[in-house]
Design a protein around this motif. Sequence first.
Motif, PDB file in Angstrom:
ATOM      1  N   PHE A   1       5.416  26.082 -14.148  1.00 35.11           N
ATOM      2  CA  PHE A   1       4.002  25.997 -14.093  1.00 35.11           C
ATOM      3  C   PHE A   1       3.698  24.440 -14.655  1.00 35.11           C
ATOM      4  N   GLU A   2       4.185  24.234 -15.813  1.00 35.49           N
ATOM      5  CA  GLU A   2       3.954  22.956 -16.503  1.00 35.49           C
ATOM      6  C   GLU A   2       4.367  21.835 -15.572  1.00 35.49           C
TER       7      GLU A   2
ATOM      8  N   GLN B   1       0.895  -1.200  -0.103  1.00 33.77           N
ATOM      9  CA  GLN B   1      -0.176  -0.056   0.168  1.00 33.77           C
ATOM     10  C   GLN B   1       0.935   1.238   0.068  1.00 33.77           C
ATOM     11  N   LEU B   2       0.592   2.281  -0.798  1.00 33.77           N
ATOM     12  CA  LEU B   2       1.234   3.441  -0.992  1.00 33.77           C
ATOM     13  C   LEU B   2       0.363   4.434  -0.456  1.00 33.77           C
ATOM     14  N   VAL B   3       1.041   5.453   0.035  1.00 33.18           N
ATOM     15  CA  VAL B   3       0.391   6.768   0.577  1.00 33.18           C
ATOM     16  C   VAL B   3       1.480   7.828   0.073  1.00 33.18           C
ATOM     17  N   GLU B   4       0.917   8.886  -0.757  1.00 29.90           N
ATOM     18  CA  GLU B   4       1.890  10.053  -1.162  1.00 29.90           C
ATOM     19  C   GLU B   4       1.311  11.382  -0.144  1.00 29.90           C
ATOM     20  N   SER B   5       2.253  12.162   0.049  1.00 30.69           N
ATOM     21  CA  SER B   5       2.005  13.227   0.600  1.00 30.69           C
ATOM     22  C   SER B   5       2.966  14.392   0.230  1.00 30.69           C
ATOM     23  N   GLY B   6       2.850  15.606   0.817  1.00 32.24           N
ATOM     24  CA  GLY B   6       3.726  16.671   0.653  1.00 32.24           C
ATOM     25  C   GLY B   6       3.061  17.654  -0.545  1.00 32.24           C
ATOM     26  N   GLY B   7       2.133  17.305  -1.323  1.00 29.08           N
ATOM     27  CA  GLY B   7       1.718  18.116  -2.527  1.00 29.08           C
ATOM     28  C   GLY B   7       1.314  19.559  -1.868  1.00 29.08           C
ATOM     29  N   GLY B   8       1.173  20.651  -2.784  1.00 29.16           N
ATOM     30  CA  GLY B   8       0.438  21.605  -2.381  1.00 29.16           C
ATOM     31  C   GLY B   8       0.652  22.672  -3.571  1.00 29.16           C
ATOM     32  N   LEU B   9       0.533  23.994  -3.154  1.00 30.47           N
ATOM     33  CA  LEU B   9       0.612  25.022  -3.969  1.00 30.47           C
ATOM     34  C   LEU B   9       1.813  25.709  -3.779  1.00 30.47           C
ATOM     35  N   VAL B  10       2.578  26.042  -4.797  1.00 28.14           N
ATOM     36  CA  VAL B  10       4.121  26.744  -4.686  1.00 28.14           C
ATOM     37  C   VAL B  10       4.125  27.518  -6.119  1.00 28.14           C
ATOM     38  N   GLN B  11       4.877  28.851  -5.809  1.00 29.57           N
ATOM     39  CA  GLN B  11       5.082  29.430  -6.663  1.00 29.57           C
ATOM     40  C   GLN B  11       6.255  29.251  -7.672  1.00 29.57           C
ATOM     41  N   ALA B  12       6.040  29.589  -8.704  1.00 33.42           N
ATOM     42  CA  ALA B  12       7.194  28.902  -9.867  1.00 33.42           C
ATOM     43  C   ALA B  12       8.625  29.539  -9.472  1.00 33.42           C
ATOM     44  N   GLY B  13       9.470  28.496  -9.664  1.00 32.51           N
ATOM     45  CA  GLY B  13      10.866  28.643  -8.969  1.00 32.51           C
ATOM     46  C   GLY B  13      10.983  27.901  -7.673  1.00 32.51           C
ATOM     47  N   GLY B  14      10.139  27.781  -6.893  1.00 37.02           N
ATOM     48  CA  GLY B  14       9.787  27.136  -5.624  1.00 37.02           C
ATOM     49  C   GLY B  14      10.146  25.672  -5.577  1.00 37.02           C
ATOM     50  N   SER B  15       9.996  25.071  -4.307  1.00 39.99           N
ATOM     51  CA  SER B  15      10.346  23.570  -4.344  1.00 39.99           C
ATOM     52  C   SER B  15       9.201  23.098  -3.443  1.00 39.99           C
ATOM     53  N   LEU B  16       9.193  21.889  -3.731  1.00 43.43           N
ATOM     54  CA  LEU B  16       8.293  20.934  -2.940  1.00 43.43           C
ATOM     55  C   LEU B  16       9.016  19.440  -2.663  1.00 43.43           C
ATOM     56  N   ARG B  17       8.763  18.879  -1.472  1.00 51.04           N
ATOM     57  CA  ARG B  17       9.383  17.271  -1.436  1.00 51.04           C
ATOM     58  C   ARG B  17       8.198  16.550  -1.219  1.00 51.04           C
ATOM     59  N   LEU B  18       8.025  15.422  -2.132  1.00 56.83           N
ATOM     60  CA  LEU B  18       6.711  14.397  -2.113  1.00 56.83           C
ATOM     61  C   LEU B  18       7.448  13.285  -1.307  1.00 56.83           C
ATOM     62  N   SER B  19       6.681  12.560  -0.603  1.00 61.52           N
ATOM     63  CA  SER B  19       6.972  11.505   0.041  1.00 61.52           C
ATOM     64  C   SER B  19       5.972  10.431  -0.270  1.00 61.52           C
ATOM     65  N   CYS B  20       6.442   9.266  -0.311  1.00 59.92           N
ATOM     66  CA  CYS B  20       5.533   7.850  -0.669  1.00 59.92           C
ATOM     67  C   CYS B  20       5.933   7.160   0.253  1.00 59.92           C
TER      68      CYS B  20
ATOM     69  N   GLY C   1      -2.411   9.499  -5.035  1.00 58.33           N
ATOM     70  CA  GLY C   1      -1.957  10.960  -5.592  1.00 58.33           C
ATOM     71  C   GLY C   1      -2.159  12.064  -4.696  1.00 58.33           C
ATOM     72  N   THR C   2      -1.010  12.690  -5.203  1.00 56.59           N
ATOM     73  CA  THR C   2      -1.084  13.980  -4.481  1.00 56.59           C
ATOM     74  C   THR C   2      -0.864  15.078  -5.571  1.00 56.59           C
ATOM     75  N   GLN C   3      -1.629  16.282  -5.113  1.00 60.88           N
ATOM     76  CA  GLN C   3      -1.963  17.401  -6.171  1.00 60.88           C
ATOM     77  C   GLN C   3      -0.767  18.251  -5.866  1.00 60.88           C
ATOM     78  N   VAL C   4       0.211  18.816  -7.010  1.00 59.63           N
ATOM     79  CA  VAL C   4       1.008  19.689  -6.994  1.00 59.63           C
ATOM     80  C   VAL C   4       0.640  20.833  -8.157  1.00 59.63           C
ATOM     81  N   THR C   5       0.371  22.099  -7.554  1.00 54.95           N
ATOM     82  CA  THR C   5       0.166  23.185  -8.041  1.00 54.95           C
ATOM     83  C   THR C   5       1.274  24.462  -8.225  1.00 54.95           C
ATOM     84  N   VAL C   6       1.616  24.525  -9.628  1.00 51.88           N
ATOM     85  CA  VAL C   6       2.618  25.612  -9.585  1.00 51.88           C
ATOM     86  C   VAL C   6       2.040  26.956 -10.095  1.00 51.88           C
ATOM     87  N   SER C   7       2.147  28.046  -9.346  1.00 53.96           N
ATOM     88  CA  SER C   7       1.578  29.403  -9.920  1.00 53.96           C
ATOM     89  C   SER C   7       2.515  29.982 -10.580  1.00 53.96           C
ATOM     90  N   SER C   8       2.146  30.436 -11.722  1.00 50.25           N
ATOM     91  CA  SER C   8       3.155  31.480 -12.357  1.00 50.25           C
ATOM     92  C   SER C   8       3.277  32.635 -12.217  1.00 50.25           C
TER      93      SER C   8
END
Length: 121
Positions: free
Chosen positions: A88-89, A3-22, A114-121
């Motif tokens: 953004f892409e 069983q797999l559970v993702e976390s760490g997604g979110g909203l970030v500005q372009a040029g920023g960073s995120l770390r996802l975990s599984c 799944g976890t949503q990642v949204t990058v704002s431009s």
Amino acid sequence: QVQLVESGGGLVQAGGSLRLSCAASGGTFSSIAVGWFRQAPGKEREFVAGINWSGGITTYADSVKGRFTISRHNARNTVYLQMNSLKFEDTAVYYCAAGGWGTQGAAWGYWGQGTQVTVSS
């Protein structure tokens, strides 16, 4: 059964960073490969990165090379996806997969929700 559970997604500005975990439970996670895929609205699911059981072999999609890093901590049954210089892409739902190899989703046996990642431009 893994069983797999993702976390760490979110909203970030372009040029920023995120770390996802599984995080994995069940099965023998430390002996199988893990991959990350993503799917943007209206697009097909695409391979992002993969790591073999030991962490000694990693592979990346050309679109994320040099920006994303996949790693694993087997004692914690966790795989990470460090995402830097986000664009953004890169906006998509990111999925963790296990028990396979390669860029085709059908080659992987286990999937997270799944976890949503949204990058704002």
